[in-house]
Motif scaffolding. Structure first.
Motif, PDB file in Angstrom:
ATOM      1  N   ARG A 189     -10.959   1.967   2.007  1.00 25.06           N
ATOM      2  CA  ARG A 189     -10.004   1.089   3.474  1.00 25.06           C
ATOM      3  C   ARG A 189     -11.021   1.930   4.605  1.00 25.06           C
ATOM      4  NH1 ARG A 189      -5.395  -0.458   5.937  1.00 25.06           N
ATOM      5  NH2 ARG A 189      -5.019   1.232   8.000  1.00 25.06           N
ATOM      6  N   GLY A 193      -7.333  -0.565  -0.657  1.00 29.75           N
ATOM      7  CA  GLY A 193      -7.058   0.997  -0.194  1.00 29.75           C
ATOM      8  C   GLY A 193      -7.583   1.750  -0.339  1.00 29.75           C
ATOM      9  N   ASP A 250       0.728  -1.331  -0.057  1.00 31.46           N
ATOM     10  CA  ASP A 250       0.004   0.408  -0.051  1.00 31.46           C
ATOM     11  C   ASP A 250       0.621   0.868   0.257  1.00 31.46           C
ATOM     12  OD1 ASP A 250       1.219  -0.655   2.676  1.00 31.46           O
ATOM     13  OD2 ASP A 250      -1.033   0.096   3.699  1.00 31.46           O
ATOM     14  N   ILE A 310      -5.208  -5.352  -4.237  1.00 29.47           N
ATOM     15  CA  ILE A 310      -5.014  -4.661  -3.086  1.00 29.47           C
ATOM     16  C   ILE A 310      -5.013  -2.888  -3.548  1.00 29.47           C
ATOM     17  CG2 ILE A 310      -3.104  -3.128  -2.678  1.00 29.47           C
ATOM     18  CD1 ILE A 310      -1.701  -5.828  -3.190  1.00 29.47           C
ATOM     19  N   THR A 363      -5.550  -6.114   6.122  1.00 28.81           N
ATOM     20  CA  THR A 363      -5.726  -7.465   4.643  1.00 28.81           C
ATOM     21  C   THR A 363      -6.477  -8.611   5.793  1.00 28.81           C
ATOM     22  OG1 THR A 363      -3.183  -6.883   4.542  1.00 28.81           O
ATOM     23  CG2 THR A 363      -4.441  -9.280   3.672  1.00 28.81           C
ATOM     24  N   TRP A 373      -0.231 -10.016   0.765  1.00 32.42           N
ATOM     25  CA  TRP A 373       0.132  -9.064   0.306  1.00 32.42           C
ATOM     26  C   TRP A 373       1.331  -9.351   0.010  1.00 32.42           C
ATOM     27  CZ3 TRP A 373      -0.800  -9.373   5.359  1.00 32.42           C
ATOM     28  CH2 TRP A 373       0.464  -8.213   6.122  1.00 32.42           C
ATOM     29  N   GLN A 391       1.238   4.188  -2.966  1.00 35.47           N
ATOM     30  CA  GLN A 391       1.337   5.423  -2.468  1.00 35.47           C
ATOM     31  C   GLN A 391       2.175   6.211  -2.847  1.00 35.47           C
ATOM     32  OE1 GLN A 391      -1.815   7.355  -1.217  1.00 35.47           O
ATOM     33  NE2 GLN A 391      -0.094   9.147  -1.276  1.00 35.47           N
TER      34      GLN A 391
END
Length: 335
Positions: free
Chosen positions: A320, A317, A88, A313, A174, A250, A92
């Motif tokens: 979230r 993400g 994650d 993912i 997760t 992940w 970003q």
């Protein structure tokens, strides 16, 4: 005539300096610097140097610390490679232009689910979520080893399950979002209601539940890479379970930092990590599941042995904030 001759020599000198300068720039220093959030970096750096002759200097820190440092150093980065950490954070970093794309030749050996489609990061190993079971405690309660998320949510495991807090732990988030993906949100939230009813309190760290199961404080700990703790404690009464109804995982990536000063050396490292030799060395340094189909060390499961969930993912993400708001509303006892 003298003026023309002078101009001719000046042009020749300029061209010589330009060519010399270009040659110097074309040959990088034989060094590589890295920010590392991965186990066993000393071993990995030594083996990479033996394989390529490139000397490695590194600084270890968490993913969050790497992100903060990259933002501050964006115009003049202090490292060439970011190695290891949560995917994650790499996602970003891509959004903020802190890393640069590179598709390594050996990246073709990595499944699409474990790498960025544009080459900004590539997973070198997987962190898998499973159960670490204390068989002695379980037997003292007259319970059998749970083999699935559904079984672990059974009321017979009341107060015998340890887990971490998704507000502070990537493993826990997760777990929650992964169960929602396996079951769908309509069926997933009721299953989570039953599962968290069995958990008396949540730890701050994702690694703590496994240690508590090892100590016999709980029968089952939901833990990242539970095989590692079992492998380091071969005489302990432990069992490792990767849930039959879906293993959550992940990738732990590697990426080249934007404006890296040694980009060719950085590319060499990224590709080396994905070679069969590099994958074996990474596994010896930190016994995680490799992202390529190489022979695993004893106790380390291979990709083909796990019922891996195609965990999305990017989707989870982005979801979230909503998922965490719903979790905190459903489970006020953990606030």
């Amino acid at each position: 005539m003298h003026t023309m001759k002078y101009l001719g020599w000046s042009l020749t000198l300029f061209l010589m300096l330009f060519l010399c300068s270009g040659a110097a720039l074309a040959k990088e220093e034989n060094t590589l610097t890295m920010y590392v959030a991965y186990g066993g970096p000393e071993v990995i750096a030594q083996k990479f140097e033996e394989a390529t002759g490139i000397k490695v200097a590194f600084l270890t820190m968490s993913s969050g610390e790497v992100l903060t440092r990259l933002r501050a150093e964006k115009a003049n980065p202090g490292a060439d490679v970011w190695f290891g950490g949560g995917s994650d954070a790499f996602i970003q970093a891509k959004k903020e232009g802190l890393t640069q794309p590179f598709v390594a030749p050996n990246a073709k050996r990595v499944g699409a689910a474990f790498k960025d489609p544009d080459g900004y990061w590539t997973g070198v190993s997987l962190v898998v979520v499973g159960f670490l079971v204390n068989k002695d405690r379980l037997a003292s309660k007259g319970l059998k080893v749970p083999v699935s998320w559904a079984e672990l949510a059974s009321p017979e495991y009341m107060d015998e399950v340890s887990a971490s807090n998704p507000n502070t732990s990537g493993t826990a988030y997760t777990t929650i979002s992964g169960v929602l993906q396996i079951k769908g949100e309509e069926a997933g939230w009721p299953l989570l209601d039953k599962l968290y009813a069995n958990i008396p309190f949540l730890t701050k760290s994702g690694s703590a539940p496994g240690k508590m199961a090892l100590a016999g404080e709980y029968a089952v700990g939901i833990a990242p890479d539970p095989h590692n703790l079992a492998g380091r404690n071969p005489d302990a009464p432990l069992a490792v379970v990767f849930p039959e109804d879906g293993v959550l995982a992940w990738p732990s990536p590697v990426s080249i930092i934007a404006n890296a000063k040694h980009p060719e050396n950085a590319k060499a490292f990224v590709d080396w990590c994905l070679t069969p030799e590099g994958q074996q060395i990474l596994m010896e340094a930190s016994p995680r599941v490799p992202t390529t189909d190489v022979e695993t060390l004893p106790g380390v499961p291979s990709l083909s042995q796990l019922n891996l969930v195609p965990y999305d993912i990017l989707h989870w993400g982005n979801e979230r904030e909503r998922v965490m708001r719903q979790f905190n509303e459903r489970f006020p006892k953990f606030q």
